[in-house]
Design an enzyme around this catalytic site. Sequence first.
Site, short mmCIF file in Angstrom:
data_model
loop_
_atom_site.label_atom_id
_atom_site.label_comp_id
_atom_site.label_asym_id
_atom_site.label_seq_id
_atom_site.Cartn_x
_atom_site.Cartn_y
_atom_site.Cartn_z
N HIS A 2 18.90 0.48 19.37
CA HIS A 2 19.62 -0.19 18.28
C HIS A 2 21.11 0.03 18.50
O HIS A 2 21.55 1.15 18.75
CB HIS A 2 19.21 0.40 16.91
CG HIS A 2 20.03 -0.21 15.80
ND1 HIS A 2 19.71 -1.42 15.23
CD2 HIS A 2 21.16 0.22 15.20
CE1 HIS A 2 20.62 -1.71 14.31
NE2 HIS A 2 21.51 -0.73 14.26
N ASP A 22 15.50 -2.41 1.87
CA ASP A 22 16.80 -2.41 2.56
C ASP A 22 17.45 -3.78 2.48
O ASP A 22 18.67 -3.89 2.32
CB ASP A 22 16.65 -1.98 4.02
CG ASP A 22 18.00 -2.05 4.72
OD1 ASP A 22 18.89 -1.29 4.29
OD2 ASP A 22 18.19 -2.88 5.61
N ARG A 38 24.96 -3.65 -1.52
CA ARG A 38 26.07 -2.81 -1.03
C ARG A 38 27.21 -3.67 -0.51
O ARG A 38 28.38 -3.33 -0.68
CB ARG A 38 25.55 -1.89 0.09
CG ARG A 38 24.66 -0.77 -0.42
CD ARG A 38 23.91 -0.10 0.71
NE ARG A 38 24.77 0.35 1.78
CZ ARG A 38 24.44 0.35 3.08
NH1 ARG A 38 23.26 -0.06 3.47
NH2 ARG A 38 25.29 0.78 3.98
N SER A 64 19.44 2.89 6.07
CA SER A 64 19.23 1.46 6.22
C SER A 64 18.75 1.13 7.64
O SER A 64 17.73 0.47 7.85
CB SER A 64 20.55 0.73 5.90
OG SER A 64 20.53 -0.58 6.35
N LYS A 104 14.37 0.59 9.07
CA LYS A 104 13.88 -0.60 9.77
C LYS A 104 13.32 -0.22 11.15
O LYS A 104 12.29 -0.74 11.57
CB LYS A 104 15.02 -1.62 9.92
CG LYS A 104 15.39 -2.26 8.58
CD LYS A 104 16.58 -3.18 8.67
CE LYS A 104 17.88 -2.44 8.76
NZ LYS A 104 19.09 -3.16 8.38
#
Length: 431
Positions: free
Chosen positions: A91, A170, A177, A192, A196
Amino acid sequence: MSTAEGRAQAQAPELIRTKRDGGELGQADIAWLIDGYTRGAVADEQMAAMAMAIFFRGLEPAELRAWTDAMIASGQRLDLSSVPLPTVDKHSTGGVGDKVSLILAPLVASCGAAVPQLSGRGLGHTGGTLDKLEAVPGWRAGLSAGEFLATLSKVGCVIAAAGSDLAPADRKLYALRDVTGTVESIPLIASSIMSKKIAEGTGALVLDVKVGSGAFMRELDRARALARTMVRLGQESGVRTTALLTAMDAPLGRAVGNAVEVAESIDTLRGAGPADLVEVTLALAREMLALAGIDAEPAQALADGRALAKYRQMIAAQGGDPDAPLPEAPHVQLVRAEDGGYLRRLDALAVGVAAWRLGAGRARKEDQVSPGAGVICLAKPGEKVSAGQPLLELRADDPVRFAGALDALAGGIEVGPDQPDSRPVVIERIG
Ligand code: URA
């Protein structure tokens, strides 16, 4: 008013006060709050107040663990146990010209691991992997869970859009947010991202935390703190996790956009990639293979064509034609050096915003992106340039877009007489 709403009106303010005053929330309270928010029993204004309290007070490790678990439990967790290879994903916190996933997924798969990548679309000045791949004619991001698993098992890598049942809390909380000034909180960002990635079911994960002007985290200290928090969350959930902090002061590689980044990824898979992109990709690939327990040298798979063959297989498995010409924007404008010397700075944020204004990115979730628009960096920081030499090539579908892109670039390019010190692309490893 339903019983659940009545309870939320009484209980949510109590929890908000606890966090506002620096107290610690219990695991059951957090589970109740996130479940209630996902189902609509806890109101947006209550969750917004809680997010602001967390922004200022933070979350203790046990609270963060409970918060992340509750976000995972708000949806489905993918089961990848039928995949016959070790699973490992990457990621990135997002950067300008960050096309690493397009190269890394097939590269690591060609070395024997399975790479399950659920990805997002770009919003703002950093592009999204799905937008880039959608520039390939025919390629489809939307796969069912069955198609995702079948492609992963057959090809060894898959990049697809995350479904609405992956951490739905999320999805709702991130949107909230975004409009309440509470995105920049390390525990909220970490939970967050990690909710995922953990829900995706991968056995191992490498985080590429970008640092610099074009990144979410501009300062090294904050990037390091975010990386450490996410690595701990992953490890506590049984996902073997490490992180690399990598530089994002200048665009990664030379292409910024969608089709232009696909083209640069293919060049890299052919062994002709720009040095910084190759360095980051190989460093991440080595981390991923080590976590997957595979003893292989990814540079070899780039050099002998295995990674390129795997990329072609991955594209074709999702309906794409790897041989089809990529879209090209019809209008081009060059940005030239005013003086000779060394290119000392090519600001990642300035180039990212320019590409976005040229049409490569979107301002709202609903916007379409232009597949052919973007920026080609004809020179990179540290290179010698002469007065009048083209530094950037801007590409757009409509020439009216050039003015906004040129405005974004003002102050973002610096040419001077002294060669700048070369800075490492891979800054630090957190494991
Ligand atoms: N990316 C995410 O997925 N979540 C955040 O909070 C920030 C960046």
